[in-house]
Design an enzyme around this catalytic site. Sequence first.
Site, PDB file in Angstrom:
ATOM      1  CB  SER A 292      -0.967  -0.058   1.192  1.00 12.95           C
ATOM      2  OG  SER A 292      -1.982   0.904   1.070  1.00 12.95           O
TER       3      SER A 292
ATOM      4  CG  ASP B 227      -6.955  -3.768  -2.470  1.00 14.94           C
ATOM      5  OD1 ASP B 227      -7.762  -3.073  -1.819  1.00 14.94           O
ATOM      6  OD2 ASP B 227      -5.732  -3.600  -2.425  1.00 14.94           O
TER       7      ASP B 227
ATOM      8  CG  HIS C 118      -5.625  -2.824   1.131  1.00 15.64           C
ATOM      9  ND1 HIS C 118      -5.104  -2.461  -0.095  1.00 15.64           N
ATOM     10  CD2 HIS C 118      -4.941  -2.090   2.052  1.00 15.64           C
ATOM     11  CE1 HIS C 118      -4.164  -1.544   0.075  1.00 15.64           C
ATOM     12  NE2 HIS C 118      -4.042  -1.308   1.369  1.00 15.64           N
TER      13      HIS C 118
END
Length: 261
Positions: free
Chosen positions: A112, A207, A239
């Site tokens: 991320s 995700d 995610h």
Amino acid sequence: MNDPTDTLYHQTAIHKLAEIGKNCKHLGIIFIHGGAWVDPLNTSNDFKGIAGEISKVIENNNTQGFNISMFGIEYRLSPSVKHPIHITDVITNTYKLINEYKIDILYIVGHSVGATLGLQLATDNRDYLIKYSSQLHLIRSTIQGLFLLDGIYSLQELLKEYPTYDSFISKAFTNYELEFQDPKEYLDKEQQFIKNLSFYIIHSFQDELLTLRQTDYLVELLKAKEISFNLSISDYGRHNDVYINDRVAKLIIFNILSNIN
């Protein structure tokens, strides 16, 4: 006043995986956690699960000639600090790790916003990083590969798709349009450290926080710049499942082992 990065550095989680001999090269894998620059629930310990999976693979494969260790790195969070503190903490702590543990070869795994920071660490050349030039020279001469997991690469594209994400971007940046440089401005295949860098881009279909738009953006950019990359898009979970997925762990370590054996 003590350097705040000293404290952060001592919080670094270390996973020593293999030790072959004193004369072996030391290969380090550094994990950079996500959390949108703001979430204290994401820490350097996020990757403990994946470290265990990678350790299993290493135990069953030939790593002769290499000591392999894993490290989870920390950085200060917003709103207590703003850009560029996140990336300069990552630079400082990565530099310390390389020196203290005598790392010869380095791979970065970022999830991320950790992928954002990993890409900046390896490639960003903006003026605000000039005073870190000597540290970055060592880091970039040591990095051989980037594994970017469900990453954020363009804030402009991110806000077009998710306007509400300004809630955390505004905490991390005073003015992101001036402060955040899109990688299209600094990725250049003619730069020696990029020529020698392997890009591995990973994204999960499941995700729920990021669609493929960010990954597609980086992929198209690398194509346009004629920079080679490896892409894996699959069902790696939601995610925050991606960085604990055993298939992702195997993808990471098998690619690393194929490069050193």
